[in-house]
Design a protein around this motif. Structure first.
Motif, PDB file in Angstrom:
ATOM      1  N   ALA A  11     -35.023 -59.776  43.296  1.00  0.00           N
ATOM      2  CA  ALA A  11     -34.885 -61.364  43.054  1.00  0.00           C
ATOM      3  C   ALA A  11     -34.254 -62.191  43.603  1.00  0.00           C
ATOM      4  N   TYR A  14     -34.192 -62.437  47.489  1.00  0.00           N
ATOM      5  CA  TYR A  14     -34.945 -63.200  48.435  1.00  0.00           C
ATOM      6  C   TYR A  14     -34.787 -64.563  48.087  1.00  0.00           C
ATOM      7  N   VAL A  15     -34.277 -65.057  46.943  1.00  0.00           N
ATOM      8  CA  VAL A  15     -33.647 -66.506  46.751  1.00  0.00           C
ATOM      9  C   VAL A  15     -33.115 -66.478  47.883  1.00  0.00           C
ATOM     10  N   ILE A  47     -37.969 -73.449  45.662  1.00  0.00           N
ATOM     11  CA  ILE A  47     -38.634 -71.945  45.942  1.00  0.00           C
ATOM     12  C   ILE A  47     -40.079 -71.805  45.253  1.00  0.00           C
ATOM     13  N   TYR A  49     -41.755 -70.438  42.468  1.00  0.00           N
ATOM     14  CA  TYR A  49     -41.660 -68.946  41.632  1.00  0.00           C
ATOM     15  C   TYR A  49     -42.280 -67.819  41.918  1.00  0.00           C
ATOM     16  N   ILE A  52     -41.322 -65.892  44.725  1.00  0.00           N
ATOM     17  CA  ILE A  52     -40.742 -64.745  43.932  1.00  0.00           C
ATOM     18  C   ILE A  52     -40.990 -63.615  43.618  1.00  0.00           C
TER      19      ILE A  52
END
Ligand code: HPA
Length: 275
Positions: A11, A14-15, A47, A49, A52
């Motif tokens: 995660a 990705y962020v 972004i 949630y 993600i």
């Protein structure tokens, strides 16, 4: 790397891929009705949630479900516009996943906020309370195999909220002409609000405000020794006698939090500037 740890790093990766090289130094968790602080963040990247991988989605009223990354108080911040609650049915690993993701992204301080019921009879609707300490009535999020990458098996919890940040917040509030309360936050599972006997019990054991969140996030942050500043917005006041027509209502809670959000936003912004 086990499955729990892998989920966090995936995660975070990705962020990070969406941040255009920005490096957030302060994490902010926005409670019910307090999401509008995010509107003050300059040059924002949003972004959701749901984009993600492995991320839970917040379903609570007054919670949008986005990370907002940008500048507040002259620093790069990552704000959670909406948090994950245990009462939504998520296990503690998922409730606290965003905090660990922010840790991996490199935050150096965590600011947490919530809407809370005032237990202390001196508190009024709209008051801001610095969280000095907490009492946890939720399952502890560190139960299970310890994640050594994040901290020790038995983390110290004698300094849950950073004393220097509290002192600075009081100084800034005086400058701003803003009255702040200070007290102990107690977290229960919810989602039902408290009975009169529970309000009385919580007052007796030393709590000043009650809510359904925040404490798991603080425990996970302190596991990794991240200094924390916490603030409750009092959205409903304790009654000596609950009148026959008295009712605790989620929509009123969100409205009261929204009305106090500007004061809290200004204080957070100045406090972040001072770090
Ligand atoms: N109890 C629990 N959680 C809350 C309350 C309350 O009275 N108000 C806002 N969150």
């Amino acid at each position: 790397m086990n499955e729990r740890t892998e989920r966090i790093f995936k995660a975070a990766e990705y962020v990070k891929s969406k941040l255009q090289g920005r490096e957030p130094v302060v994490g902010i968790v926005l409670g019910s009705g307090l999401g509008k602080l995010a509107e003050r963040i300059e040059d924002p990247i949003t972004i959701p949630y749901r984009e993600i991988p492995g991320f839970p989605v917040s379903t609570a009223i007054g919670h949008k479900g986005n990370f907002i990354i940008g500048v507040l108080g002259g620093k790069t911040v990552i704000a959670m516009q909406g948090r994950i609650h245990y009462y939504e049915g998520y296990p503690m690993d998922l409730v606290t996943l965003p905090i660990r993701v922010m840790k991996v992204l490199g935050i150096k301080n965590l600011f947490v906020s919530n809407a809370a019921g005032g237990i202390n009879f001196d508190f009024r609707v709209g008051d801001l309370m610095i969280i000095r300490d907490h009492i946890n009535m939720l399952p502890n999020p560190l139960v299970g195999p310890n994640m050594e990458e994040f901290g020790p098996r038995f983390p110290d919890m004698t300094h849950p909220y950073d004393k220097a940040l509290i002192a600075k917040a009081k100084e800034l509030a005086t400058e701003m002409g803003l009255e702040l309360k200070e007290g102990v936050y107690i977290a229960g599972t919810g989602p039902s609000y408290e009975t009169p006997a529970e309000w009385h019990f919580f007052r007796t054991i030393g709590a000043d405000a009650v809510g359904m969140s925040t404490v798991p996030e603080v425990i996970v942050a302190r596991h990794s020794e991240i200094p924390v500043f916490g603030m409750s917005v009092i959205t409903n006041a304790a009654q000596k006698e609950f009148a026959a027509d008295y009712k605790n209502d989620g929509d009123d809670v969100v409205k009261a939090a929204d009305a106090a959000a500007d004061k809290m936003t200004e204080l957070f912004s100045r406090l972040i500037e001072s770090i």
